[in-house]
Scaffold this active site. Structure first.
Site, PDB file in Angstrom:
ATOM      1  N   LYS A   1       0.825  -1.218   0.000  1.00  0.00           N
ATOM      2  CA  LYS A   1       0.000   0.000   0.000  1.00  0.00           C
ATOM      3  C   LYS A   1       0.855   1.263   0.000  1.00  0.00           C
ATOM      4  O   LYS A   1       0.636   2.170  -0.777  1.00  0.00           O
ATOM      5  CB  LYS A   1      -0.883   0.084   1.255  1.00  0.00           C
ATOM      6  CG  LYS A   1      -1.820  -1.055   1.473  1.00  0.00           C
ATOM      7  CD  LYS A   1      -2.717  -0.777   2.685  1.00  0.00           C
ATOM      8  CE  LYS A   1      -1.971  -0.729   4.006  1.00  0.00           C
ATOM      9  NZ  LYS A   1      -1.514  -2.033   4.508  1.00  0.00           N
TER      10      LYS A   1
ATOM     11  N   ARG B   1       0.303  -9.228  13.698  1.00  0.00           N
ATOM     12  CA  ARG B   1      -0.298  -8.196  12.829  1.00  0.00           C
ATOM     13  C   ARG B   1      -1.306  -8.817  11.864  1.00  0.00           C
ATOM     14  O   ARG B   1      -2.334  -8.214  11.560  1.00  0.00           O
ATOM     15  CB  ARG B   1       0.792  -7.464  12.053  1.00  0.00           C
ATOM     16  CG  ARG B   1       1.522  -6.440  12.911  1.00  0.00           C
ATOM     17  CD  ARG B   1       2.851  -6.059  12.315  1.00  0.00           C
ATOM     18  NE  ARG B   1       2.740  -5.278  11.105  1.00  0.00           N
ATOM     19  CZ  ARG B   1       3.743  -5.099  10.250  1.00  0.00           C
ATOM     20  NH1 ARG B   1       4.909  -5.654  10.490  1.00  0.00           N
ATOM     21  NH2 ARG B   1       3.575  -4.370   9.172  1.00  0.00           N
TER      22      ARG B   1
ATOM     23  N   ARG C   1      12.188  -2.463  10.346  1.00  0.00           N
ATOM     24  CA  ARG C   1      11.169  -2.064  11.310  1.00  0.00           C
ATOM     25  C   ARG C   1      11.027  -3.124  12.389  1.00  0.00           C
ATOM     26  O   ARG C   1      10.976  -4.304  12.094  1.00  0.00           O
ATOM     27  CB  ARG C   1       9.825  -1.885  10.600  1.00  0.00           C
ATOM     28  CG  ARG C   1       9.599  -0.474  10.132  1.00  0.00           C
ATOM     29  CD  ARG C   1       8.396  -0.374   9.253  1.00  0.00           C
ATOM     30  NE  ARG C   1       7.183  -0.931   9.853  1.00  0.00           N
ATOM     31  CZ  ARG C   1       5.968  -0.768   9.307  1.00  0.00           C
ATOM     32  NH1 ARG C   1       5.842  -0.099   8.187  1.00  0.00           N
ATOM     33  NH2 ARG C   1       4.919  -1.291   9.882  1.00  0.00           N
TER      34      ARG C   1
ATOM     35  N   ARG D   1      -8.705   1.326   9.620  1.00  0.00           N
ATOM     36  CA  ARG D   1      -8.306  -0.048   9.915  1.00  0.00           C
ATOM     37  C   ARG D   1      -9.333  -0.757  10.793  1.00  0.00           C
ATOM     38  O   ARG D   1      -9.141  -1.912  11.139  1.00  0.00           O
ATOM     39  CB  ARG D   1      -6.988  -0.004  10.671  1.00  0.00           C
ATOM     40  CG  ARG D   1      -5.800  -0.581   9.915  1.00  0.00           C
ATOM     41  CD  ARG D   1      -4.609  -0.431  10.845  1.00  0.00           C
ATOM     42  NE  ARG D   1      -3.462  -1.172  10.441  1.00  0.00           N
ATOM     43  CZ  ARG D   1      -2.477  -0.707   9.688  1.00  0.00           C
ATOM     44  NH1 ARG D   1      -2.544   0.498   9.181  1.00  0.00           N
ATOM     45  NH2 ARG D   1      -1.439  -1.454   9.422  1.00  0.00           N
TER      46      ARG D   1
ATOM     47  N   ARG E   1      11.644  -6.542   3.956  1.00  0.00           N
ATOM     48  CA  ARG E   1      11.372  -5.107   3.884  1.00  0.00           C
ATOM     49  C   ARG E   1      12.447  -4.288   4.597  1.00  0.00           C
ATOM     50  O   ARG E   1      12.910  -4.643   5.668  1.00  0.00           O
ATOM     51  CB  ARG E   1      10.013  -4.813   4.519  1.00  0.00           C
ATOM     52  CG  ARG E   1       9.716  -3.304   4.554  1.00  0.00           C
ATOM     53  CD  ARG E   1       8.283  -3.019   4.494  1.00  0.00           C
ATOM     54  NE  ARG E   1       7.644  -3.182   5.795  1.00  0.00           N
ATOM     55  CZ  ARG E   1       6.372  -2.877   6.013  1.00  0.00           C
ATOM     56  NH1 ARG E   1       5.627  -2.414   5.036  1.00  0.00           N
ATOM     57  NH2 ARG E   1       5.852  -3.041   7.200  1.00  0.00           N
TER      58      ARG E   1
END
Ligand code: ADP
Ligand code: ZN
Length: 210
Positions: A13, A167, A156, A88, A123
């Site tokens: 996203k 998550r 992260r 969310r 990532r």
């Protein structure tokens, strides 16, 4: 055009939002980025949000709704905006409606749980400007520093495998119902995330007719 980018963590996203907002010359508003900035600066909001973020659960609705309300009131949102990572929860979607914000399109980026785990493990993030990369799918020139500003790349904390699992659970339980909320309003366009960033962008643009 007021657009929501919807999808599980790691669907891409943020990467797509960065590209599309430049094409349309409208701002991207990312609650995740705003919260990370608050954590970094150790503001009261950041200190309150930190533990929820690091454990993979959601920050309370009031907090993120406040961020969005303040941000959408600014002048540069008058011609449109992209929301990345908000709403969310269904309560957040209802709050957006209550603010009188009219959403034109919800781009839902679809990715399997398996794909997400693979994505998030590779990532990397720029520690200074926040640009998002992937060691395989969206590498920088040396995979150590940011192509945009030259700062070091970081991992992260919430991309650690245990946190990713939590998550995903949060996403299925609390965020997926938001899709039904917008599907009922006829606003959702779904695309399957692709191996390459560019190929995904092509599908997003097609969905937005731009
Ligand atoms: P991702 O989409 O990759 O999970 P984000 O950068 O959007 O990451 O968000 C990181 C974290 O910030 C989330 O796991 C959550 O704790 C918090 N967060 C971001 N946006 C929201 C929101 N709209 N509501 C509640 N918490 C949020
Ligand atoms: Zn950078």
């Amino acid at each position: 055009m007021n657009i929501i980018f919807f999808g599980p963590p790691g669907a891409g996203k943020g990467t797509q939002a960065e590209i599309i907002c430049t094409c349309l010359n409208i701002p991207t508003i990312s609650t995740g980025a705003a919260l990370r900035e608050a954590v970094k600066n150790e503001t009261p909001m950041g200190l309150a949000a930190k533990s929820a973020m690091e454990s993979g659960s959601l920050v309370p609705d009031e907090v993120v709704i406040g961020i969005i309300r303040d941000r959408l009131a600014q002048d540069d949102c008058k011609n449109g905006y992209i929301l990345d990572g908000f709403p969310r929860t269904v309560a957040q979607a209802e709050a957006l409606d209550a603010m009188g914000q009219k959403i034109d399109t919800v781009i839902s980026i679809v990715a399997s749980d398996e794909k997400i785990v693979e994505r998030l493990s590779g990532r990397r993030l720029c520690g200074v400007c926040g640009a998002s990369y992937h060691l395989v799918y969206n590498p920088t020139k040396d995979n150590k520093t940011c192509d945009k500003c030259g700062a070091d790349l970081i991992i992260r904390k919430d991309d650690a495998p245990e946190v990713v699992k939590s998550r995903l659970e949060t996403y299925h339980a609390e965020t997926e119902p938001v899709l039904a909320y917008y599907t009922e309003k006829g606003l959702v366009k779904s695309i399957e995330t692709q191996e390459g960033v560019e190929e995904t962008t092509r599908l997003v643009k097609q969905a937005l007719c731009i």
